[in-house]
Design a protein around this motif. Structure first.
Motif, PDB file in Angstrom:
ATOM      1  N   GLN A   1     -34.524  47.799  92.453  1.00 46.00           N
ATOM      2  CA  GLN A   1     -35.066  47.453  93.759  1.00 46.00           C
ATOM      3  C   GLN A   1     -35.931  46.195  93.690  1.00 46.00           C
ATOM      4  OE1 GLN A   1     -34.420  47.868  97.201  1.00 46.00           O
ATOM      5  NE2 GLN A   1     -33.920  49.791  96.202  1.00 46.00           N
ATOM      6  N   ARG A   2     -36.742  46.113  92.655  1.00 43.37           N
ATOM      7  CA  ARG A   2     -37.567  44.903  92.463  1.00 43.37           C
ATOM      8  C   ARG A   2     -36.674  43.682  92.357  1.00 43.37           C
ATOM      9  NH1 ARG A   2     -39.749  44.845  87.062  1.00 43.37           N
ATOM     10  NH2 ARG A   2     -40.959  43.044  87.684  1.00 43.37           N
TER      11      ARG A   2
ATOM     12  N   GLN B   1     -33.784  43.295  93.520  1.00 41.02           N
ATOM     13  CA  GLN B   1     -33.193  43.022  94.829  1.00 41.02           C
ATOM     14  C   GLN B   1     -34.155  42.252  95.728  1.00 41.02           C
ATOM     15  OE1 GLN B   1     -30.259  43.622  96.782  1.00 41.02           O
ATOM     16  NE2 GLN B   1     -29.473  43.472  94.710  1.00 41.02           N
ATOM     17  N   VAL B   2     -35.424  42.615  95.680  1.00 44.21           N
ATOM     18  CA  VAL B   2     -36.399  41.916  96.520  1.00 44.21           C
ATOM     19  C   VAL B   2     -36.548  40.468  96.050  1.00 44.21           C
ATOM     20  CG1 VAL B   2     -38.766  41.853  97.381  1.00 44.21           C
ATOM     21  CG2 VAL B   2     -37.626  44.048  97.068  1.00 44.21           C
TER      22      VAL B   2
ATOM     23  N   ALA C   1     -34.284  38.757  94.529  1.00 43.05           N
ATOM     24  CA  ALA C   1     -33.037  38.064  94.876  1.00 43.05           C
ATOM     25  C   ALA C   1     -33.001  37.721  96.362  1.00 43.05           C
ATOM     26  CB  ALA C   1     -31.835  38.929  94.494  1.00 43.05           C
ATOM     27  N   LEU C   2     -33.507  38.632  97.182  1.00 40.74           N
ATOM     28  CA  LEU C   2     -33.542  38.365  98.623  1.00 40.74           C
ATOM     29  C   LEU C   2     -34.481  37.198  98.927  1.00 40.74           C
ATOM     30  CD1 LEU C   2     -32.866  39.033 101.578  1.00 40.74           C
ATOM     31  CD2 LEU C   2     -34.743  40.682 101.556  1.00 40.74           C
TER      32      LEU C   2
ATOM     33  N   ARG D   1     -32.838  34.034  97.910  1.00 38.02           N
ATOM     34  CA  ARG D   1     -31.780  33.660  98.853  1.00 38.02           C
ATOM     35  C   ARG D   1     -32.350  33.041 100.125  1.00 38.02           C
ATOM     36  NH1 ARG D   1     -29.384  32.023 102.089  1.00 38.02           N
ATOM     37  NH2 ARG D   1     -27.415  32.583 103.084  1.00 38.02           N
TER      38      ARG D   1
ATOM     39  N   ALA E   1     -34.014  29.585  99.510  1.00 31.22           N
ATOM     40  CA  ALA E   1     -33.148  28.519  99.027  1.00 31.22           C
ATOM     41  C   ALA E   1     -32.350  27.915 100.178  1.00 31.22           C
ATOM     42  CB  ALA E   1     -32.192  29.051  97.964  1.00 31.22           C
TER      43      ALA E   1
ATOM     44  N   LEU F   1     -25.908  37.805 106.968  1.00 30.65           N
ATOM     45  CA  LEU F   1     -27.130  38.269 106.305  1.00 30.65           C
ATOM     46  C   LEU F   1     -28.197  38.630 107.333  1.00 30.65           C
ATOM     47  CD1 LEU F   1     -28.764  38.868 103.805  1.00 30.65           C
ATOM     48  CD2 LEU F   1     -29.253  36.425 103.554  1.00 30.65           C
TER      49      LEU F   1
ATOM     50  N   LEU G   1     -30.149  42.117 107.604  1.00 28.26           N
ATOM     51  CA  LEU G   1     -31.618  42.185 107.623  1.00 28.26           C
ATOM     52  C   LEU G   1     -32.108  42.947 108.844  1.00 28.26           C
ATOM     53  CD1 LEU G   1     -32.493  38.495 106.592  1.00 28.26           C
ATOM     54  CD2 LEU G   1     -32.810  40.547 105.191  1.00 28.26           C
TER      55      LEU G   1
ATOM     56  N   GLU H   1     -35.461  33.822  91.585  1.00 28.08           N
ATOM     57  CA  GLU H   1     -34.172  34.185  90.995  1.00 28.08           C
ATOM     58  C   GLU H   1     -34.298  34.438  89.501  1.00 28.08           C
ATOM     59  OE1 GLU H   1     -30.950  31.514  90.775  1.00 28.08           O
ATOM     60  OE2 GLU H   1     -29.672  33.167  90.142  1.00 28.08           O
TER      61      GLU H   1
END
Lengths: 72, 203
Positions: B18-19, B21-22, B24-25, B28, B31, B38, B42, B134
């Protein structure tokens, strides 16, 4: 014995850490259907999408760039 | 995301996943502005009553209240602009007031020790907040080889992320030109607070 104790403490640390994240709103599914795949060697984003939803995140040029960023 | 976690090929505990994922979100969204797909994903998020959970709900609300075009415009004003955006999301800038200073050199040094390199066609300096997020995600999941243990994650986090990213997210939260991205700022700031707490506990 010493190794057991060490492993025990490690387990406790892992559990406490899990509890903290759960209490902090970071449990499983915290981001719902949002699944971003980043990093070299990662699977295609579609594979991380939940079953039965069509909102899987599609790879964009930028995400590819970020993959590149992570490549070593 | 599966609630059983059985679909995940990695052996990573769910909270660590989960960490990642956060991170990475955040990577994203910082960037490049999210597209319609998306944004729709969200918009469907629902957070719990915790501060982070409330930030998730707020971001979902912000995603519902906007569209891809408006978010792109926000992103351009914030980070690109004519002759520079409102914010400079780089560690070096936040720590020294200038780009390409010592914090970037230190990061590059750290990256090379971890076996992480920027691709040739990426022009953004490595200390961009999205690149750092990332890298954190990759350290957690093992995108750069074996997953980094917490000590290694913490060294990277303390040195290159915690030292400035909280201030960046607070600035993003307060950016008058932003709306959707204000909610991203709140999410980022509150997530970092949890990360600091969790790393402290592991020490």
């Amino acid at each position: 014995m010493k190794a057991d104790k060490k492993a025990d403490m490690k387990d406790k640390g892992i559990l406490a850490r899990r509890d903290l994240f759960r209490a902090a709103g970071l449990g499983v599914g915290a981001l719902g259907a949002v699944a971003i795949t980043a990093g070299a060697g990662a699977e295609p984003a579609q594979a991380a999408a939940p079953e039965g939803t069509s909102q899987g995140y599609r790879e964009t040029d930028h995400v590819r760039t970020v993959y590149e960023l992570s490549r070593f | 995301m599966s609630s059983t976690g059985e679909q995940h090929p990695s052996a990573l505990p769910p909270e660590e996943e989960q960490r990642a994922q956060v991170y990475a979100l955040l990577a994203r969204l910082l960037a490049q502005p999210p597209g319609a797909d998306l944004l729709a994903a969200l918009a469907s998020m629902q957070g719990d009553a915790s501060p982070f959970g409330q930030a998730v709900s707020r971001l979902a609300e912000a995603a519902r209240a906007t569209d891809a075009r408006a978010v792109e415009e926000e992103f351009l004003v914030l980070f690109i602009g004519v002759g520079g955006g409102v914010l400079s999301p780089y560690a070096s800038y936040y720590l020294t007031g200038f780009l390409h200073e010592k914090p970037l050199a230190e990061l590059r040094d750290h990256m090379s020790r971890l076996g992480i390199a920027r691709a040739d066609d990426v022009k953004e300096p490595e200390d961009h907040v999205a690149a750092l997020a990332e890298m954190m995600a990759g350290l957690i999941t093992g995108a750069f080889g074996d997953p980094a243990d917490l000590g290694e994650q913490r060294r990277f986090f303390d040195r290159h992320v915690a030292s400035w990213a909280g201030r960046f997210f607070a600035d993003l939260e307060a950016a008058p030109s932003a709306s959707f991205y204000q909610a991203v700022g709140t999410l980022g700031r509150r997530f970092l607070e949890v990360e600091v707490q969790a790393f402290d506990m592991a020490a």
